[in-house]
Each structure stands twice: as C-alpha cells, then as structure tokens.
Scaffold this active site. Sequence first.
Site, PDB file in Angstrom:
ATOM      1  N   LYS A 141     148.563 -20.406 121.474  1.00 50.47           N
ATOM      2  CA  LYS A 141     149.749 -21.384 121.432  1.00 50.47           C
ATOM      3  C   LYS A 141     150.838 -20.464 120.588  1.00 50.47           C
ATOM      4  O   LYS A 141     151.456 -21.050 119.670  1.00 50.47           O
ATOM      5  CB  LYS A 141     149.210 -22.537 120.420  1.00 50.47           C
ATOM      6  CG  LYS A 141     150.486 -23.804 120.625  1.00 50.47           C
ATOM      7  CD  LYS A 141     150.318 -24.469 121.857  1.00 50.47           C
ATOM      8  CE  LYS A 141     151.407 -25.701 121.942  1.00 50.47           C
ATOM      9  NZ  LYS A 141     151.727 -26.302 123.189  1.00 50.47           N
ATOM     10  N   ASP A 183     133.924 -28.584 123.830  1.00 47.45           N
ATOM     11  CA  ASP A 183     133.273 -30.062 124.098  1.00 47.45           C
ATOM     12  C   ASP A 183     134.168 -30.587 125.309  1.00 47.45           C
ATOM     13  O   ASP A 183     133.492 -31.348 126.112  1.00 47.45           O
ATOM     14  CB  ASP A 183     134.116 -30.955 123.023  1.00 47.45           C
ATOM     15  CG  ASP A 183     132.909 -31.066 121.744  1.00 47.45           C
ATOM     16  OD1 ASP A 183     132.377 -30.226 121.339  1.00 47.45           O
ATOM     17  OD2 ASP A 183     132.867 -32.056 121.082  1.00 47.45           O
ATOM     18  N   ASP A 208     147.137 -25.655 125.989  1.00 46.32           N
ATOM     19  CA  ASP A 208     147.159 -26.934 126.477  1.00 46.32           C
ATOM     20  C   ASP A 208     146.973 -27.128 127.939  1.00 46.32           C
ATOM     21  O   ASP A 208     146.307 -27.605 128.407  1.00 46.32           O
ATOM     22  CB  ASP A 208     148.396 -27.928 126.058  1.00 46.32           C
ATOM     23  CG  ASP A 208     149.677 -26.894 125.969  1.00 46.32           C
ATOM     24  OD1 ASP A 208     149.617 -25.659 126.515  1.00 46.32           O
ATOM     25  OD2 ASP A 208     150.722 -27.657 125.523  1.00 46.32           O
ATOM     26  N   TYR A 264     140.361 -23.002 110.135  1.00 50.63           N
ATOM     27  CA  TYR A 264     139.181 -23.046 109.326  1.00 50.63           C
ATOM     28  C   TYR A 264     139.194 -22.077 108.357  1.00 50.63           C
ATOM     29  O   TYR A 264     138.021 -21.704 107.828  1.00 50.63           O
ATOM     30  CB  TYR A 264     137.646 -23.036 110.354  1.00 50.63           C
ATOM     31  CG  TYR A 264     137.429 -24.015 111.191  1.00 50.63           C
ATOM     32  CD1 TYR A 264     138.500 -24.730 111.935  1.00 50.63           C
ATOM     33  CD2 TYR A 264     136.304 -24.514 111.594  1.00 50.63           C
ATOM     34  CE1 TYR A 264     138.240 -25.646 112.668  1.00 50.63           C
ATOM     35  CE2 TYR A 264     136.037 -25.427 112.300  1.00 50.63           C
ATOM     36  CZ  TYR A 264     136.782 -26.023 113.071  1.00 50.63           C
ATOM     37  OH  TYR A 264     136.636 -27.185 113.987  1.00 50.63           O
ATOM     38  N   ASP A 282     136.811 -24.792 119.652  1.00 50.61           N
ATOM     39  CA  ASP A 282     135.886 -26.081 119.289  1.00 50.61           C
ATOM     40  C   ASP A 282     136.397 -27.228 120.261  1.00 50.61           C
ATOM     41  O   ASP A 282     135.183 -27.591 121.096  1.00 50.61           O
ATOM     42  CB  ASP A 282     136.124 -26.483 117.946  1.00 50.61           C
ATOM     43  CG  ASP A 282     135.504 -27.782 117.495  1.00 50.61           C
ATOM     44  OD1 ASP A 282     134.278 -27.794 117.567  1.00 50.61           O
ATOM     45  OD2 ASP A 282     136.087 -28.544 116.803  1.00 50.61           O
TER      46      ASP A 282
HETATM   47  C1  IPM Z   1     131.010 -27.299 116.361  1.00 49.27           C
HETATM   48  C2  IPM Z   1     131.212 -28.502 115.274  1.00 49.27           C
HETATM   49  C3  IPM Z   1     131.639 -27.886 113.935  1.00 49.27           C
HETATM   50  C4  IPM Z   1     133.183 -26.960 114.055  1.00 49.27           C
HETATM   51  C5  IPM Z   1     131.729 -28.731 112.751  1.00 49.27           C
HETATM   52  C6  IPM Z   1     130.550 -29.645 112.600  1.00 49.27           C
HETATM   53  C7  IPM Z   1     132.191 -28.132 111.315  1.00 49.27           C
HETATM   54  O1  IPM Z   1     132.218 -29.262 115.869  1.00 49.27           O
HETATM   55  O2  IPM Z   1     130.244 -26.541 115.932  1.00 49.27           O
HETATM   56  O3  IPM Z   1     131.513 -27.317 117.497  1.00 49.27           O
HETATM   57  O4  IPM Z   1     134.106 -27.604 114.183  1.00 49.27           O
HETATM   58  O5  IPM Z   1     132.911 -25.915 114.353  1.00 49.27           O
HETATM   59 MN    MN Z   2     132.859 -29.014 117.804  1.00 46.80          MN
END
Ligand code: IPM
Ligand code: MN
Length: 322
Positions: free
Chosen positions: A160, A219, A191, A115, A215
């Site tokens: 990685k 999730d 992974d 990023y 990130d």
């Molecule tokens: C998060 C989101 C953000 C990220 C996006 C919206 C830029 O996915 O906060 O997890 O990738 O960090």
């Molecule tokens: Mn995210």
Amino acid sequence: MTKIAVVEGDGIGHEVIPVARRILEILHPEYEYFPVDVGYGMWERTGCPCADREIDELKTADAILFGAITTPPMKDYQSVVLRIRKALDLYANFRPVKGEWFDIMIVRENTEGLYSGIEESTPERATTLRVVSRRGSERIARAAIRLVQQRRGHLTIGHKANVLKSDVLFRDICMSEAKSAGVTFNDKFIDALALDILQHPAAYDVVVTTNIFGDILSDMASYLVGGLGLVPSANIGDRYALFEPVHGSAPDIAGKNIANPIAAIRSAAMLLEYLGDRKGAALVEPAIGRVLAQGIRTRDLGGSAGTREFGDFVIRDICQQL
Ligand code: IPM
Ligand code: MN
Ligand code: NAD
C-alpha cells in the site's frame, strides 16, 4: 534422531492435529514425537499461556506441528502464536492456495510490520507502530524469490505504497531484489490485489506481502479452495520451522468432531517436505484427492464425515500406497 514437537493448542487443534500426527507417525515411526502444551489450557492452569520453558522445548525440535491457540483473556495480552514466531525468528510464512487450475503461494513477512509489538494505549488513544526494516524486507523478498526460481514462476508484490511510507520501502526492496535475481515481477496495491486474486487466481504465482496484509489475504484466498479448513502453512526461519493450518481454534465448532482436518494434514506434508522427505510428502495430496473424489467430506465441504472419520479414510489410503 529427528524430533517433532506437537502442539495441539486449543479448540479444534485437539481434533485436527491428532489426525495429522497419526499420518506422520505412520510415515515416520522412527521420529520422536513430544507434546508441548501452550495456550488457553495452560493459561487456565498457570496464568501464563506460554512460558520461556515451552519456548526452550520448542527449540529442541527439528520441526513443530502446531494446531491453533485461542486468545486467552489476559490483560496486556501478547499473542502466543506471535511470541513463538518472534522467539524462533520464523520470518517467512508460506501459505499455499492451490486449486485445479491455479497455484498461488502467499509469502507473508512474519516478524514485523503492524505486528511489531510496539504499542501504546491510553483510554483516549492507542497506537501501533508499523515497522518495515531493510533487513526484514530483504530476507522475505529473497525467500519469495527463491521460490519463484524453483517454480520458474512470477513474483507479485502486494503493498500500500500509495499511502504508507513503510510500504514504499518494502516495495522498493522487493523490486530491487527481484531485478537483481532476474525474476519477472509486478506489483499491485493490496486492495486491488485482493479482488484480482479472487477474480483471476490463475494469473498469480508467488505473492509477497507484509505481515497483516498476508494474514488477511490468506483467509480471503482460502475462499477459492473451499474455506479455511483446507489451507496449510509453513513458518520458516534460519534455524527453526513450524507448520500449522491457516485457520484458528474455531471455538464455534470445537469439540464436535466436525472440523476439516485437511489444512492440518497438508501442514504435516509441508513439514515432511521441509525435513527432506519428498516421497512421504507426495503421498499425502493424492490421498486427500482420492478420498474427496469418493464424496467423503466434512461438513464445511457439504459432507457429513467427522474429523476422525475423514482422517481414517486418508490414513487408510496412505497405508495402501506404502
Ligand atoms: C494466523 C492468525 C494469527 C496472525 C493470530 C492468531 C495472531 O490469524 O496465523 O493467521 O494474525 O498471524
Ligand atoms: Mn490469520
Ligand atoms: P477461525 O479460523 O478459528 O474460524 C473462522 C471460521 O472458520 C469459523 O466459523 C470456523 O468454524 C471456521 N473454520 C476454521 N477452521 C475450520 C476447519 N478446520 N474446519 C471447518 N471450519 C473451520 O478464526 P476466528 O473464529 O476468528 O478465531 C478463533 C480463535 O482462534 C481466536 O482466539 C483467534 O485469535 C484464534 N486464531 C488462532 C490462530 C493460530 O493459532 N494460528 C489463527 C487464527 C485465529
């Protein structure tokens, strides 16, 4: 006076943040709450989803309660969320994933890695530079290690390094920081780590990793606790702090009063903890637990309670504890 900036943002941000805000207002009517409007709506009105003015407003707050932002359809798009994280240098992103028999804290580097924003694109080829710096790695490693020490736990370094030179640097810095702090640690390729977290969540305590891996990992790990509606996060720098659910603006369910507000409520609890109100923060989790135990759930957890109704139950429970 303690000032809280409230950014609902877009989509379900308009539904889950008001619930979280009400809880803060009940626990701290003496705080000053002020809205900051950034995101899609702002882009529609002004052509800009977040200007310098809004960044300056956010900087006046002691803490920021944040919803989610829909990606505005702009050319040369720059993510609002990333802009804020960088402008406020919120380098440490803490994402707790906690169940009955496991308690994992994902510590995500939040300002560099993939990023970096250093990108080039032509119709033939596009590149993104993955930047891992000594300074960036040291400060995230130290943030993770402080947490390991508080929790008397263990550090896992996710990387990685078998492929990426940038992750050799990240891994080596994390290892050397962990050694000098005297905390126990191991490291795993990201992974394999992703699968192992799902298979053996109780084997993990603090997991530190680079930006995009954190990130994705967060999730994914939300699966262990019932999905994205449940996982909060804290974005912390040396001067500013922002608290937001891990989920996004969820356009598929926005405006229907069905989003789960738990991630936002938990983010508000993390905000209170940051501001030093451990007592207030500690009221929140048991209240959520008691409401869920009564079978009151939003649709993502198999129930039929609306966002507002679920929030009302949690708020009522908290009020009974005051
Ligand atoms: C998060 C989101 C953000 C990220 C996006 C919206 C830029 O996915 O906060 O997890 O990738 O960090
Ligand atoms: Mn995210
Ligand atoms: P998302 O997290 O918004 O949604 C993914 C899935 O999870 C959807 O099916 C959604 O309905 C569900 N979900 C999310 N939160 C929920 C909740 N509280 N209760 C019940 N279900 C929930 O991710 P996406 O769909 O990939 O992204 C949508 C938009 O959000 C995009 O524009 C993306 O860029 C943005 N986004 C913003 C942030 C942020 O502002 N921090 C984070 C992630 C995504």
